[in-house]
Design a protein around this motif. Structure first.
Motif, PDB file in Angstrom:
ATOM      1  N   VAL A 209      14.952 -37.950 -30.600  1.00  0.00           N
ATOM      2  CA  VAL A 209      15.530 -38.687 -31.721  1.00  0.00           C
ATOM      3  C   VAL A 209      16.112 -37.719 -32.750  1.00  0.00           C
ATOM      4  CG1 VAL A 209      15.026 -40.303 -33.591  1.00  0.00           C
ATOM      5  CG2 VAL A 209      13.973 -40.622 -31.346  1.00  0.00           C
ATOM      6  N   LEU A 210      15.443 -36.604 -32.978  1.00  0.00           N
ATOM      7  CA  LEU A 210      15.951 -35.615 -33.931  1.00  0.00           C
ATOM      8  C   LEU A 210      17.341 -35.140 -33.526  1.00  0.00           C
ATOM      9  CD1 LEU A 210      15.493 -33.733 -36.379  1.00  0.00           C
ATOM     10  CD2 LEU A 210      14.467 -32.089 -34.801  1.00  0.00           C
ATOM     11  N   ASN A 211      17.531 -34.835 -32.243  1.00  0.00           N
ATOM     12  CA  ASN A 211      18.832 -34.363 -31.779  1.00  0.00           C
ATOM     13  C   ASN A 211      19.899 -35.448 -31.920  1.00  0.00           C
ATOM     14  OD1 ASN A 211      17.903 -31.803 -31.119  1.00  0.00           O
ATOM     15  ND2 ASN A 211      17.341 -32.388 -29.046  1.00  0.00           N
ATOM     16  N   VAL A 212      19.524 -36.695 -31.642  1.00  0.00           N
ATOM     17  CA  VAL A 212      20.464 -37.799 -31.801  1.00  0.00           C
ATOM     18  C   VAL A 212      20.899 -37.917 -33.261  1.00  0.00           C
ATOM     19  CG1 VAL A 212      20.705 -40.314 -31.766  1.00  0.00           C
ATOM     20  CG2 VAL A 212      19.661 -39.146 -29.825  1.00  0.00           C
ATOM     21  N   VAL A 213      19.931 -37.933 -34.152  1.00  0.00           N
ATOM     22  CA  VAL A 213      20.235 -38.179 -35.566  1.00  0.00           C
ATOM     23  C   VAL A 213      20.972 -36.992 -36.178  1.00  0.00           C
ATOM     24  CG1 VAL A 213      19.232 -38.660 -37.830  1.00  0.00           C
ATOM     25  CG2 VAL A 213      18.302 -39.762 -35.797  1.00  0.00           C
ATOM     26  N   MET A 214      20.597 -35.750 -35.808  1.00  0.00           N
ATOM     27  CA  MET A 214      21.333 -34.599 -36.329  1.00  0.00           C
ATOM     28  C   MET A 214      22.795 -34.661 -35.909  1.00  0.00           C
ATOM     29  SD  MET A 214      18.921 -31.183 -36.379  1.00  0.00           S
ATOM     30  CE  MET A 214      18.782 -31.035 -34.608  1.00  0.00           C
TER      31      MET A 214
END
Length: 544
Positions: A209-214
């Motif tokens: 999720v972190l990679n998606v949101v970044m």
């Protein structure tokens, strides 16, 4: 005693005291004059206070809610337990669905029923739209310049509107689908290399999720190698910050002590935010040095014809006549809010889903059969499959019911005194909405402690996440409900479906499943879920 009688008595007493003072002055006794004058002033002060008190009482049409007495000065603080959401639910059984308690100098009111929730967040939504923000939350958002903790007003309304329009509209989510799909595929490929070993479910979800949101926030500014090194550290920092926001802080309960930061909560939060700034600052500085055309070329989302969110905010900052004047600190607060809100809660709910399914293998089999029927064993999960996965959707809702990510929601602060449930809730009270208790109310739910997804299959429109059904409020309700629901719903569904469709899951040998909860701003498992994936699909090439 009737107020008129009390008034007359006080007037008579004061008149007599003035006569006594006049006689004393005639006797030229300066000591007596001073003493009598002091007594007279004291009596006048008492009269004024009593008169003000009686006038305020006459305006109150309802008493304060009942509740435990607590101790002098500290109130109920010494009796507060670790799992506060469960303790609040027990107190409701003793004092009723609405009650008060004092945490130091802070008056708190807890609402524990759907009807009371409706009164506060629908019937009096504007009154209860402000936040009662702990000091750690303000430190983590540069004074409340985000969406979650910002005071209710024009700034909050404008920033929420921009966030929803630029990141969460149907068009925006459609344009960024490829980001979510690519990151989920990457996670499945990585997991395939760990088959037969143990993995921490929350960690792999958080990093996905972190990679998606970044990517949605600032496009391709961070190269993939650096992003992978940032992820694990960022997770540790976020967990520490969320822990500080949920930590009982004497400065929140005794504002007079706030300047001393006795427990060091504010200092530690600001120290952690300095680490976060080491991520934000180089990206922001790099973007601000670019020309508009260079930004467009740099922006990874431009291949789909869309700006990333950071570019939108920077354009507002640079426009002299921008509809929303915004500073660099406010941009950082927004970025921080979105990263934290999307990653920690999503990872937590995915972990709870997987834990419940490992606890109920027959339910996991039903989910996997539905995935086989709808998606197929020679295909990967796409968001286009989601509307057809009715049983999986019911599993997710049942998980949100039993384990709401934010069990007491974000505390509210009424902007004026109001009546709720027949009781007065004074202005500036800290109001908790105990969603955990509402979701387990035996008058609303059959077998409330049991994990039964079937309860959500009968009428799916009745049990959506919109906050219109006050028996089911995992994301809150009213104008301050979670703004990120559309993205959260898609991410959780896609990640869980992909994990279950791609792999079979089991606990490590000799391990027993622990479903106990650890209270905080976000409701986590007491122990992280460790599980083993085994191959289910025929070919890894599906995720190429």
């Amino acid at each position: 005693m009737p107020s008129n009688h009390l008034h007359n008595l006080l007037v008579s007493t004061i008149t007599n005291q003035w006569t006594w003072w006049w006689e004393g002055s005639n006797n030229k006794n300066k000591i007596a004059q001073a003493v009598l004058l002091s007594i007279s002033i004291l009596l006048l002060s008492i009269f004024h206070c009593l008169k003000t008190f009686l006038k305020s009482r006459s305006r109150i049409s309802a008493p304060l809610p009942p509740g435990p007495r607590g101790l002098p000065i500290v109130g109920y603080l010494p009796f507060a337990r670790t799992n506060l959401h469960q303790q609040f639910t027990e107190l409701a059984q003793q004092y009723g669905p609405i009650y008060k308690l004092w945490f130091g100098e802070k008056l708190c009111v807890v609402l524990n029923s759907p009807s009371l929730a409706k009164e506060a967040v629908r019937d009096q939504d504007t009154v209860f739209s402000d936040r009662d923000s702990p000091i750690a939350a303000l430190a983590a958002t540069y004074g409340g310049f985000d969406i979650a903790w910002a005071p209710y007003g024009s700034y909050w309304r404008n920033m929420r509107k921009v966030f929803v329009r630029e990141m969460l509209s149907n068009t925006s989510l459609k344009d960024t689908y490829w980001l979510r799909r690519d990151e989920v595929k990457k996670t499945i490929r990585d997991l395939h290399g760990k088959i037969g070993t143990t993995v921490e479910v929350s960690e792999i979800t958080f990093l996905t999720v972190l990679n998606v949101v970044m990517s949605m926030l600032w496009g391709s500014t961070i190269d993939s190698q650096r992003a992978e090194s940032i992820g694990p550290k960022f997770r540790v920092v976020i967990l520490k910050i969320m822990g500080l926001i949920g930590k009982p802080n004497v400065s929140d309960f005794f504002p007079i002590l706030a300047r001393f930061d006795v427990q060091g909560v504010e200092r530690e939060t600001k120290r952690l935010m300095q680490w976060v700034e080491r991520i934000f600052n180089p990206i922001l500085e790099s973007r601000m040095k670019m020309s508009m055309e260079e930004r467009k070329q740099e922006d990874g989302l431009k291949r789909k014809g869309k700006k990333d969110f950071m570019q939108v905010l920077l354009e507002f900052k640079e426009q002299e006549d921008a509809p929303i004047p915004i500073t660099l600190q406010q941009i950082k607060a927004m970025l921080m809010n979105i990263l934290v809100g999307a990653t920690d809660t999503t990872a937590t709910i995915v972990e709870w889903v997987m834990a419940e399914l490992l606890h109920k293998p027959e339910v996991m089999k039903k989910v996997q059969k539905e995935l086989s029927d709808i998606v197929g064993l020679n295909n990967v999960v796409e968001e286009s499959h989601m509307p057809k996965l009715h049983y999986l959707a019911a599993v997710l809702k049942e998980t949100h019911r039993l384990h709401p990510a934010v069990p007491l929601l974000i505390p509210k602060r009424p902007m004026q005194s109001s009546i709720v449930g027949g009781y007065t809730v004074p202005k500036d009270t800290r109001v908790f909405l105990n969603v955990w208790a509402i979701h387990r109310d035996p008058e609303v739910w059959n077998d409330p402690s049991e994990f039964k997804p079937e309860r959500f299959l009968s009428d799916s429109s009745k049990w959506d996440y919109s906050g219109n059904n006050f028996q089911f409020l995992p994301f809150g309700s009213g104008r301050r409900m979670c703004a990120g629901i559309p993205l959260a719903e898609k991410l959780v569904m896609h990640v869980v479906a992909s994990l279950l469709h791609s792999f079979n899951w089991k606990l490590p040998e000799g391990e027993e499943l622990d479903l106990s909860e650890q209270f905080g701003v976000v409701l986590k498992k007491s122990t992280p879920l460790i599980a083993k994936p085994t191959e289910r699909l025929s070919s890894l090439n599906l995720y190429a």
